[in-house]
Write a protein that holds these residues in place. Structure first.
Motif, PDB file in Angstrom:
ATOM      1  N   PRO A 186      -8.205 -44.897   8.447  1.00 10.57           N
ATOM      2  CA  PRO A 186      -8.261 -43.445   8.225  1.00 10.57           C
ATOM      3  C   PRO A 186      -8.064 -43.061   6.764  1.00 10.57           C
ATOM      4  O   PRO A 186      -7.426 -43.790   5.979  1.00 10.57           O
ATOM      5  N   LYS A 187      -8.595 -41.883   6.433  1.00 12.75           N
ATOM      6  CA  LYS A 187      -8.445 -41.294   5.108  1.00 12.75           C
ATOM      7  C   LYS A 187      -7.670 -39.983   5.253  1.00 12.75           C
ATOM      8  O   LYS A 187      -7.595 -39.421   6.347  1.00 12.75           O
ATOM      9  N   PRO A 188      -7.106 -39.494   4.140  1.00 11.88           N
ATOM     10  CA  PRO A 188      -6.341 -38.235   4.216  1.00 11.88           C
ATOM     11  C   PRO A 188      -7.132 -37.087   4.850  1.00 11.88           C
ATOM     12  O   PRO A 188      -6.546 -36.242   5.539  1.00 11.88           O
ATOM     13  N   GLU A 189      -8.445 -37.067   4.660  1.00 11.73           N
ATOM     14  CA  GLU A 189      -9.254 -35.985   5.223  1.00 11.73           C
ATOM     15  C   GLU A 189      -9.370 -36.062   6.754  1.00 11.73           C
ATOM     16  O   GLU A 189      -9.892 -35.128   7.384  1.00 11.73           O
ATOM     17  N   ASP A 190      -8.899 -37.126   7.347  1.00 11.83           N
ATOM     18  CA  ASP A 190      -8.860 -37.230   8.806  1.00 11.83           C
ATOM     19  C   ASP A 190      -7.643 -36.514   9.394  1.00 11.83           C
ATOM     20  O   ASP A 190      -7.510 -36.402  10.616  1.00 11.83           O
ATOM     21  N   SER A 191      -6.765 -36.039   8.532  1.00 13.79           N
ATOM     22  CA  SER A 191      -5.577 -35.312   8.991  1.00 13.79           C
ATOM     23  C   SER A 191      -5.995 -34.035   9.703  1.00 13.79           C
ATOM     24  O   SER A 191      -6.752 -33.226   9.145  1.00 13.79           O
ATOM     25  N   ALA A 192      -5.535 -33.858  10.939  1.00 17.17           N
ATOM     26  CA  ALA A 192      -5.905 -32.715  11.772  1.00 17.17           C
ATOM     27  C   ALA A 192      -5.194 -32.873  13.113  1.00 17.17           C
ATOM     28  O   ALA A 192      -4.532 -33.888  13.364  1.00 17.17           O
ATOM     29  N   LEU A 241      -2.232 -35.461  13.637  1.00 16.98           N
ATOM     30  CA  LEU A 241      -2.366 -36.665  12.818  1.00 16.98           C
ATOM     31  C   LEU A 241      -2.215 -36.315  11.350  1.00 16.98           C
ATOM     32  O   LEU A 241      -2.879 -35.406  10.857  1.00 16.98           O
ATOM     33  N   LEU A 242      -1.356 -37.045  10.661  1.00 17.48           N
ATOM     34  CA  LEU A 242      -1.196 -36.887   9.217  1.00 17.48           C
ATOM     35  C   LEU A 242      -1.438 -38.239   8.572  1.00 17.48           C
ATOM     36  O   LEU A 242      -0.759 -39.214   8.906  1.00 17.48           O
ATOM     37  N   VAL A 243      -2.419 -38.304   7.683  1.00 14.69           N
ATOM     38  CA  VAL A 243      -2.743 -39.533   6.970  1.00 14.69           C
ATOM     39  C   VAL A 243      -2.339 -39.361   5.511  1.00 14.69           C
ATOM     40  O   VAL A 243      -2.859 -38.484   4.820  1.00 14.69           O
ATOM     41  N   SER A 244      -1.424 -40.201   5.076  1.00 16.08           N
ATOM     42  CA  SER A 244      -0.927 -40.107   3.696  1.00 16.08           C
ATOM     43  C   SER A 244      -1.675 -41.072   2.778  1.00 16.08           C
ATOM     44  O   SER A 244      -1.991 -42.190   3.186  1.00 16.08           O
ATOM     45  N   LEU A 274       1.545 -38.154  14.828  1.00 15.79           N
ATOM     46  CA  LEU A 274       1.353 -39.511  14.328  1.00 15.79           C
ATOM     47  C   LEU A 274       1.160 -39.455  12.823  1.00 15.79           C
ATOM     48  O   LEU A 274       0.330 -38.687  12.329  1.00 15.79           O
ATOM     49  N   ARG A 275       1.937 -40.276  12.150  1.00 10.44           N
ATOM     50  CA  ARG A 275       1.831 -40.328  10.682  1.00 10.44           C
ATOM     51  C   ARG A 275       1.350 -41.725  10.308  1.00 10.44           C
ATOM     52  O   ARG A 275       1.976 -42.717  10.687  1.00 10.44           O
ATOM     53  N   LEU A 276       0.247 -41.794   9.576  1.00 11.29           N
ATOM     54  CA  LEU A 276      -0.334 -43.071   9.162  1.00 11.29           C
ATOM     55  C   LEU A 276      -0.491 -43.120   7.654  1.00 11.29           C
ATOM     56  O   LEU A 276      -0.656 -42.079   7.005  1.00 11.29           O
TER      57      LEU A 276
END
Lengths: 112, 118
Positions: free
Chosen positions: A78-84, A108-111, A11-13
């Motif tokens: 979400p924030k980029p640091e939630d990427s995992a 999960l990738l948060v841009s 998932l990319r957000l």
């Protein structure tokens, strides 16, 4: 046999774009359902345990919910640091406290 | 308070060799479980140790064996390595609870040992 299925696989957000991750499970008796976060090259980090349908738990931007057949991990703003990778696992009632059956996870990738 | 520590962090072996991985549980924990995580997959339960005995085992062949020491630390041994054994091996610790106890048990994981078999 116990089974855990997670969706989507990836998932990319955009930062601030809320969404939900799904975990469907089949188990003869549920002792607990767990959510873990795993960063690349690291071990899983515990987030939540849910025990019974209707239960909800929150931690910062994360909220986990549980029904009799699935669990959702809601991510708000979400924030980029939630990427995992977020892993869901069940602990079955009749096989003791040590064995977790995991799903394959949602990456999960948060841009920004 | 030290969490779960594992060694080595990375290692490379060739087919047919044997490997030993080590784990020290979180302070206060007495039970150790081992999991195998292949690339892109979730962790799979190998076995658990409590009071220096294997208490439960997943669907892994006898090539996978373990040991727990009196100080609760543990080793995972894999003999006759296959290419398919390449994975991240995770150690998890917790407090032992009998089957009749209620609730669930949170497992604390280490960072893992990355094994590559060539």
């Amino acid at each position: 046999e116990d089974q855990v299925t997670q969706s989507p696989e990836a998932l990319r957000l955009q930062e601030g774009e809320s969404s939900s991750l799904n975990c469907s499970y089949t188990v003869s008796g549920l002792r607990g359902l767990f959510w873990y976060r795993q960063d690349p090259g690291k071990g899983p980090e515990f987030l939540f345990t849910l025990y019974s349908a209707g239960e909800e738990k929150e931690k910062e931007r994360l909220k986990a919910t549980l029904t009799k057949k699935e669990s959702f991990l809601h991510i708000t703003a979400p924030k980029p640091e939630d990427s995992a990778t977020y892993l869901c696992a069940v602990q079955e009632l009749y096989t003791g406290f040590q064995k977790l059956v995991f799903g394959t996870g949602t990456r999960l990738l948060v841009s920004p | 308070d030290a969490g779960v520590t594992q060694s080595p962090t990375h290692l490379i072996k060739t087919r047919g060799q044997q490997v030993t991985l080590r784990c020290s549980p979180k302070s206060g924990h007495d039970t150790v479980s081992w999991y195998q995580q292949a690339l892109g997959q979730g962790p799979q339960f190998i076995f658990q140790y409590y009071e220096e005995e294997e208490r439960q085992r997943g669907n892994f062949p006898d090539r996978f064996s373990g040991h727990q020491f009196p100080n609760y630390s543990s080793e995972l041994n894999v003999n006759a390595l296959l290419l398919g054994d390449s994975a991240l091996y995770l150690c998890a610790s917790s407090l032992w609870r009998g089957q009749g106890a209620s609730g669930a048990n949170v497992l604390t994981f280490g960072a893992g040992s990355r094994l590559t078999v060539l």
